[in-house]
Motif scaffolding. Sequence first.
Motif, PDB file in Angstrom:
ATOM      1  N   ARG A  30      11.700 -26.287  -4.238  1.00 19.91           N
ATOM      2  CA  ARG A  30      11.352 -25.229  -5.186  1.00 19.91           C
ATOM      3  C   ARG A  30      12.151 -23.960  -4.902  1.00 19.91           C
ATOM      4  N   SER A  31      12.375 -23.671  -3.620  1.00 16.36           N
ATOM      5  CA  SER A  31      13.186 -22.508  -3.260  1.00 16.36           C
ATOM      6  C   SER A  31      14.610 -22.666  -3.800  1.00 16.36           C
ATOM      7  N   THR A  32      15.151 -23.896  -3.678  1.00 15.92           N
ATOM      8  CA  THR A  32      16.494 -24.154  -4.210  1.00 15.92           C
ATOM      9  C   THR A  32      16.530 -23.968  -5.726  1.00 15.92           C
ATOM     10  N   THR A  33      15.495 -24.468  -6.411  1.00 17.35           N
ATOM     11  CA  THR A  33      15.419 -24.323  -7.863  1.00 17.35           C
ATOM     12  C   THR A  33      15.364 -22.851  -8.266  1.00 17.35           C
ATOM     13  N   GLN A  34      14.572 -22.069  -7.544  1.00 19.66           N
ATOM     14  CA  GLN A  34      14.462 -20.644  -7.858  1.00 19.66           C
ATOM     15  C   GLN A  34      15.793 -19.919  -7.614  1.00 19.66           C
ATOM     16  N   GLN A  35      16.531 -20.333  -6.570  1.00 21.44           N
ATOM     17  CA  GLN A  35      17.854 -19.755  -6.324  1.00 21.44           C
ATOM     18  C   GLN A  35      18.811 -20.094  -7.469  1.00 21.44           C
ATOM     19  N   GLN A  36      18.691 -21.332  -7.981  1.00 23.47           N
ATOM     20  CA  GLN A  36      19.525 -21.723  -9.111  1.00 23.47           C
ATOM     21  C   GLN A  36      19.198 -20.892 -10.352  1.00 23.47           C
ATOM     22  N   VAL A  37      17.908 -20.613 -10.553  1.00 26.25           N
ATOM     23  CA  VAL A  37      17.498 -19.765 -11.676  1.00 26.25           C
ATOM     24  C   VAL A  37      18.104 -18.371 -11.533  1.00 26.25           C
ATOM     25  N   GLN A  38      18.099 -17.835 -10.309  1.00 32.50           N
ATOM     26  CA  GLN A  38      18.666 -16.509 -10.064  1.00 32.50           C
ATOM     27  C   GLN A  38      20.177 -16.489 -10.333  1.00 32.50           C
ATOM     28  N   LYS A  39      20.879 -17.554  -9.895  1.00 26.18           N
ATOM     29  CA  LYS A  39      22.310 -17.637 -10.168  1.00 26.18           C
ATOM     30  C   LYS A  39      22.571 -17.677 -11.670  1.00 26.18           C
ATOM     31  N   LEU A  40      21.750 -18.456 -12.362  1.00 25.76           N
ATOM     32  CA  LEU A  40      21.913 -18.567 -13.808  1.00 25.76           C
ATOM     33  C   LEU A  40      21.661 -17.218 -14.484  1.00 25.76           C
ATOM     34  N   GLU A  41      20.690 -16.478 -13.998  1.00 25.08           N
ATOM     35  CA  GLU A  41      20.404 -15.156 -14.554  1.00 25.08           C
ATOM     36  C   GLU A  41      21.570 -14.203 -14.315  1.00 25.08           C
ATOM     37  N   ARG A  42      22.176 -14.267 -13.113  1.00 29.49           N
ATOM     38  CA  ARG A  42      23.307 -13.379 -12.813  1.00 29.49           C
ATOM     39  C   ARG A  42      24.489 -13.674 -13.736  1.00 29.49           C
ATOM     40  N   VAL A  43      24.796 -14.971 -13.918  1.00 32.39           N
ATOM     41  CA  VAL A  43      25.903 -15.328 -14.815  1.00 32.39           C
ATOM     42  C   VAL A  43      25.562 -14.969 -16.253  1.00 32.39           C
ATOM     43  N   SER A  44      24.280 -15.119 -16.619  1.00 30.74           N
ATOM     44  CA  SER A  44      23.850 -14.751 -17.965  1.00 30.74           C
ATOM     45  C   SER A  44      24.098 -13.267 -18.218  1.00 30.74           C
ATOM     46  N   HIS A  45      23.762 -12.419 -17.244  1.00 29.95           N
ATOM     47  CA  HIS A  45      24.011 -10.980 -17.376  1.00 29.95           C
ATOM     48  C   HIS A  45      25.514 -10.696 -17.425  1.00 29.95           C
ATOM     49  N   LEU A  46      26.291 -11.452 -16.646  1.00 26.17           N
ATOM     50  CA  LEU A  46      27.744 -11.260 -16.627  1.00 26.17           C
ATOM     51  C   LEU A  46      28.333 -11.547 -18.007  1.00 26.17           C
ATOM     52  N   VAL A  47      27.922 -12.669 -18.617  1.00 27.84           N
ATOM     53  CA  VAL A  47      28.406 -13.029 -19.952  1.00 27.84           C
ATOM     54  C   VAL A  47      27.968 -11.980 -20.973  1.00 27.84           C
TER      55      VAL A  47
END
Length: 652
Positions: free
Chosen positions: A626-643
């Motif tokens: 679950r910690s790994t999944t939450q980290q993946q969500v955070q990465k996705l959010e960062r790239v989403s903000h970048l785009v």
Amino acid sequence: MPNSLNDSPILQGLRSFRRWREDVAQSLHQLAELTGDLGLLPGGSILQLENLAFEVEQDNLRLAVVGEFSRGKTELINALLFADLGQRFLPSSTGQTTMCPVEIRGAPQGRAGLQLLPIASRSMDVSIEKLKRAGSAWVRLSFEEGGNQGQRLKVLTETICVAIEEARRLGLCPPLNRVAKGQESSVCPSCGLGKVLIPRWRHSMLFLPHPILDAGLTVLDTPGLNAIGAEPELTFSMLANADALLFILGIDTGVTHSDLTIWEQYLKRNRNQHQLVLLNKVDTLWDELRDPFEIEEEIEAQAQRTAERLGITREQVIPISGQKALLARIRGNEELLQRSGILELEKAIAELTIPGHRAALEQKSRTLAKRILTEQKALLAEQDHHLVTQTQNLQELKDRTGEKVPKLVRQHQQRLAHFEHDRGAFEGRKLAFQESVQEHLLAPLSTATFDLIISNAKGEMLSAWTTAGIVDRFRNFFAEAIRQFDLALAGAETVNGEISREYAALQQRYSLPALATIPYAILPRRAELLAMAESYERFGMMLEIAVNTQSSVVRKAFLTVAGKVRDYIVDTRRDAQNWVDEVMAVMNQYLESYHQKAAEELEALERISLAMDSIDGRVEHLLMQRSTTQQQVQKLERVSHLVQNALDAKAL
């Protein structure tokens, strides 16, 4: 020099646009890389992102300049781009009219050069775009550093003498049955009896190291308006694909009958294209014996009449003197430069065309990025929910006695066995799915079918010698194409029903994720084909006005249209196949994910049945997942903000 090239709002706008494109492309590359690392979506989604990023990186603003002979098109381009050279660069003086379309582009690796397509290529049923990929079809001229490049460009004005029969074969003269009696032969002062003067070149591409061109501008300089009817590809491809269009009129004549015909039939069709109308040579009205306010009133009245006759806004009409603009920049005359109108034109190009082109790219990028981000966020949220549920179940199991564990193991074993049986049956249906796809969806869009339709229509087209006959052949051709689209659309519904029914049973039995509504890839394209049919039917109605109806021109016009429709069908068929492949890939991924999760649960229960002490280890493992999944969500959010930030960036 007043308002030098570096001060041009076009250059500043293009540089800002290029920086924006680079940032957007970089953000799309990062999203594609993260999507690949997460492994949640099929490879086709990653390929779509990478292709879009490449398209954004390589994008150019395409500006077409159109008008009658001797309206000052080439001189205007000289004033816009080449005044810093201190002389007239492109040939535009008396007797030096450009005889073929010229694409002016930035120079790869900074090396200038000129590519020329001989006029004889008109006899080939091959488009200019395809010939661009055939290097042997072009004559190449390189420019020596420090040499007189302007002198070399006089080749663009060259003509050749050919027999009138050869000119007719190339579609540059009317056929005998369209020639007035007594005029079957011709006497050219330069060539003699039975010969005519024609352009030496059909098309040319000029590559130059230049700040504005290198920043992302491509300029299409066209010959007189008669070339539009004689070269259908110029109308249906080059002008239609331009992002902005400059229509050059004379301030003295305003909108002539031929101007209006070309505008109505060819130039105003593209709603996404920004069009500016230039009333050139306003300096012919400058008269020191007249009141300056009276001159301005006359110019304004002509601009108002032009806007009303063409059905455009007054802001789209710009009075200008290309020759005086060039002269002012060469001599450093600020007052003459202001009076020439060139500064107003540059501002209009920068403020109207560049933002509009950016908006189209932005919308395309935003739509794809949003879909891919949304899908991955939903899948990660589902993963997180599943891990939470598993953890809670194990905690509850730990609180209960171990007597129920063997029973749970048997239940999971049975459920997994049933699933593998059902999944095997579903896999066995794949061949039937593919056969159904081929029969109902892809067969109506086969290239062989459309090649036969084109071949039959081509024969009928050549037998039509009236405008009504040509229109009827165009209409019949598109009716047959639309009928095939309707068969494919009905097939899409059939395939959709078959796949949905099979998956629905598995979804209900095993609580699989809902399959997204299947988009009909060809439904919106049918509407686009109807629009194409209406537009090209109007073209067929004007063939007799634009140019004498003759076998070579009719054939080229139809083959240009048919080629675009065939390419359109190929794209639609590919999209339909990609759609089916992606749907199947998503279903397979859901099934594999369920199988993997069920196997993990069974394995965990089997370990629990052997040693209840393993519950704590399993819970810890789930928490790590679950910690790994939450980290993946955070990465996705960062790239989403970048785009998002790249797309929303303001022009500097």
